[in-house]
Design a protein around this motif. Sequence first.
Motif, mmCIF file in Angstrom:
data_model
loop_
_atom_site.group_PDB
_atom_site.id
_atom_site.type_symbol
_atom_site.label_atom_id
_atom_site.label_comp_id
_atom_site.label_asym_id
_atom_site.label_seq_id
_atom_site.Cartn_x
_atom_site.Cartn_y
_atom_site.Cartn_z
ATOM 1 N N ALA A 69 0.718 -1.086 0.388
ATOM 2 C CA ALA A 69 -0.304 -0.339 0.147
ATOM 3 C C ALA A 69 0.559 1.693 0.055
ATOM 4 C CB ALA A 69 -0.530 -0.551 1.295
ATOM 5 N N ARG A 70 1.848 1.503 0.854
ATOM 6 C CA ARG A 70 3.288 3.001 1.244
ATOM 7 C C ARG A 70 4.493 1.980 0.687
ATOM 8 N NH1 ARG A 70 -0.730 1.797 4.950
ATOM 9 N NH2 ARG A 70 0.535 1.120 6.260
ATOM 10 N N ILE A 71 5.524 2.954 0.369
ATOM 11 C CA ILE A 71 6.237 2.788 0.317
ATOM 12 C C ILE A 71 7.448 4.368 0.851
ATOM 13 C CG2 ILE A 71 8.864 2.485 -1.514
ATOM 14 C CD1 ILE A 71 5.911 2.248 -3.552
ATOM 15 N N GLY A 72 8.210 3.706 2.325
ATOM 16 C CA GLY A 72 8.528 4.774 3.059
ATOM 17 C C GLY A 72 9.935 5.285 2.430
ATOM 18 N N VAL A 73 10.088 6.248 2.079
ATOM 19 C CA VAL A 73 11.414 6.041 2.050
ATOM 20 C C VAL A 73 11.985 7.232 3.276
ATOM 21 C CG1 VAL A 73 12.494 8.023 0.272
ATOM 22 C CG2 VAL A 73 10.243 6.874 -0.449
ATOM 23 N N ALA A 74 13.847 7.277 2.969
ATOM 24 C CA ALA A 74 14.513 8.016 4.104
ATOM 25 C C ALA A 74 16.034 7.930 3.330
ATOM 26 C CB ALA A 74 14.732 6.588 5.179
ATOM 27 N N ALA A 78 2.086 1.526 -9.073
ATOM 28 C CA ALA A 78 3.534 1.508 -9.590
ATOM 29 C C ALA A 78 3.962 1.925 -10.213
ATOM 30 C CB ALA A 78 3.470 -0.180 -9.957
ATOM 31 N N ALA A 79 3.818 2.556 -11.355
ATOM 32 C CA ALA A 79 3.685 3.179 -12.324
ATOM 33 C C ALA A 79 4.303 5.099 -11.075
ATOM 34 C CB ALA A 79 3.538 3.456 -13.429
ATOM 35 N N ALA A 80 3.039 5.613 -11.064
ATOM 36 C CA ALA A 80 3.439 6.486 -10.282
ATOM 37 C C ALA A 80 4.198 7.110 -9.369
ATOM 38 C CB ALA A 80 1.435 7.272 -9.147
ATOM 39 N N ALA A 81 4.296 5.663 -7.900
ATOM 40 C CA ALA A 81 4.893 5.239 -7.889
ATOM 41 C C ALA A 81 7.185 5.504 -7.934
ATOM 42 C CB ALA A 81 5.424 4.016 -6.520
ATOM 43 N N ARG A 103 7.554 7.086 -10.571
ATOM 44 C CA ARG A 103 7.586 8.111 -11.541
ATOM 45 C C ARG A 103 8.722 9.328 -9.922
ATOM 46 N NH1 ARG A 103 3.717 6.973 -14.551
ATOM 47 N NH2 ARG A 103 1.941 8.401 -13.099
ATOM 48 N N ARG A 104 7.396 8.760 -8.428
ATOM 49 C CA ARG A 104 7.709 9.904 -7.226
ATOM 50 C C ARG A 104 9.442 9.713 -7.338
ATOM 51 N NH1 ARG A 104 8.442 14.374 -5.653
ATOM 52 N NH2 ARG A 104 9.136 14.594 -3.190
ATOM 53 N N LEU A 105 10.108 8.279 -7.289
ATOM 54 C CA LEU A 105 11.051 7.848 -6.413
ATOM 55 C C LEU A 105 11.696 8.696 -7.774
ATOM 56 C CD1 LEU A 105 12.178 6.065 -4.495
ATOM 57 C CD2 LEU A 105 12.192 4.697 -6.052
ATOM 58 N N SER A 106 11.762 8.924 -8.895
ATOM 59 C CA SER A 106 12.801 8.488 -9.566
ATOM 60 C C SER A 106 12.753 10.634 -9.447
ATOM 61 C CB SER A 106 12.225 8.661 -10.699
ATOM 62 O OG SER A 106 12.187 7.331 -11.261
ATOM 63 N N GLU A 107 11.734 11.590 -9.462
ATOM 64 C CA GLU A 107 11.764 13.244 -8.751
ATOM 65 C C GLU A 107 12.533 13.073 -7.385
ATOM 66 O OE1 GLU A 107 7.744 12.901 -8.362
ATOM 67 O OE2 GLU A 107 7.011 13.494 -10.176
ATOM 68 N N LEU A 108 12.159 12.422 -6.145
ATOM 69 C CA LEU A 108 13.040 11.636 -5.147
ATOM 70 C C LEU A 108 14.189 11.790 -5.544
ATOM 71 C CD1 LEU A 108 10.624 10.189 -3.126
ATOM 72 C CD2 LEU A 108 11.518 12.505 -2.319
ATOM 73 N N VAL A 109 15.486 11.226 -6.641
ATOM 74 C CA VAL A 109 16.535 10.448 -6.995
ATOM 75 C C VAL A 109 17.007 11.888 -7.079
ATOM 76 C CG1 VAL A 109 17.729 9.186 -8.310
ATOM 77 C CG2 VAL A 109 15.975 8.372 -7.196
ATOM 78 N N ALA A 110 16.272 12.316 -8.386
ATOM 79 C CA ALA A 110 16.849 13.407 -9.441
ATOM 80 C C ALA A 110 16.519 15.036 -8.369
ATOM 81 C CB ALA A 110 15.620 14.096 -10.205
ATOM 82 N N GLU A 111 15.860 14.774 -6.788
ATOM 83 C CA GLU A 111 16.001 16.028 -5.781
ATOM 84 C C GLU A 111 17.093 15.620 -4.736
ATOM 85 O OE1 GLU A 111 13.487 17.781 -3.037
ATOM 86 O OE2 GLU A 111 12.717 16.704 -3.926
ATOM 87 N N TYR A 112 17.269 14.852 -4.779
ATOM 88 C CA TYR A 112 18.451 14.567 -3.416
ATOM 89 C C TYR A 112 20.154 13.960 -3.980
ATOM 90 C CZ TYR A 112 14.941 14.852 -0.205
ATOM 91 O OH TYR A 112 13.980 14.955 1.141
ATOM 92 N N GLU A 113 20.433 13.131 -5.440
ATOM 93 C CA GLU A 113 21.007 13.330 -6.125
ATOM 94 C C GLU A 113 21.716 12.465 -5.115
ATOM 95 O OE1 GLU A 113 23.042 16.852 -6.822
ATOM 96 O OE2 GLU A 113 21.380 17.628 -8.376
ATOM 97 N N PRO A 114 21.744 11.522 -4.846
ATOM 98 C CA PRO A 114 22.097 10.260 -4.271
ATOM 99 C C PRO A 114 22.907 9.485 -4.715
ATOM 100 C CG PRO A 114 20.120 9.481 -4.933
ATOM 101 C CD PRO A 114 20.033 10.619 -5.418
ATOM 102 N N VAL A 115 24.129 8.588 -4.145
ATOM 103 C CA VAL A 115 25.517 7.993 -4.631
ATOM 104 C C VAL A 115 24.719 6.209 -5.192
ATOM 105 C CG1 VAL A 115 27.282 9.626 -3.890
ATOM 106 C CG2 VAL A 115 26.485 7.182 -2.482
ATOM 107 N N GLU A 116 23.739 6.424 -3.958
ATOM 108 C CA GLU A 116 23.169 5.174 -4.761
ATOM 109 C C GLU A 116 21.570 5.084 -3.492
ATOM 110 O OE1 GLU A 116 25.342 2.191 -2.456
ATOM 111 O OE2 GLU A 116 25.103 2.370 -0.554
#
Length: 154
Positions: free
Chosen positions: A14-19, A39-42, A44-57
């Motif tokens: 139902a939900r995906i936690g992000v830290a 799943a597709a919307a999730a 997309r949002r995860l891709s946005e968070l990766v672009a925003e936070y610029e993680p190494v992994e």
Amino acid sequence: MRHGRRLAVDVGEARIGVASSDPDGLLATPVETVPGRDAAAAQRRLSELVAEYEPVEVVVGLPRSLNGGEGPAAARVRAFAQETARRIAPVPVRLVDERLSTVGAARAMRASGVSAKKGRARIDQAAAVVILQTALDSERSSGRPPGQCVEVVV
């Protein structure tokens, strides 16, 4: 310890936690809970968070049974991690054992006085924090990246 921010994901039905971690990889903190039914919307949002936070992994918690086996939930998470790796390449995605992360997060929230009903929206974030902090601590003590890298299949 490698330098750079990491994101962690606790994938639920139902939900995906992000830290996220700080750039020095010392402390994991909650980011948000992403609705997981679409799943597709999730993704997309995860891709946005990766672009925003610029993680190494990105670290994804892999649910295993207490004896280390994998069931349907693990297969679902592996598929999610594969799609995530494809979408966010070249940022690597790593699968790490998440046994008892949600249990530990729920216990900690209860101990801090957060009710189960109020905590439902935050429990996934707290589980992602537990997953990420465990991965950071593991890398710091071993000198090796945690878990296994997800290969990108095109």
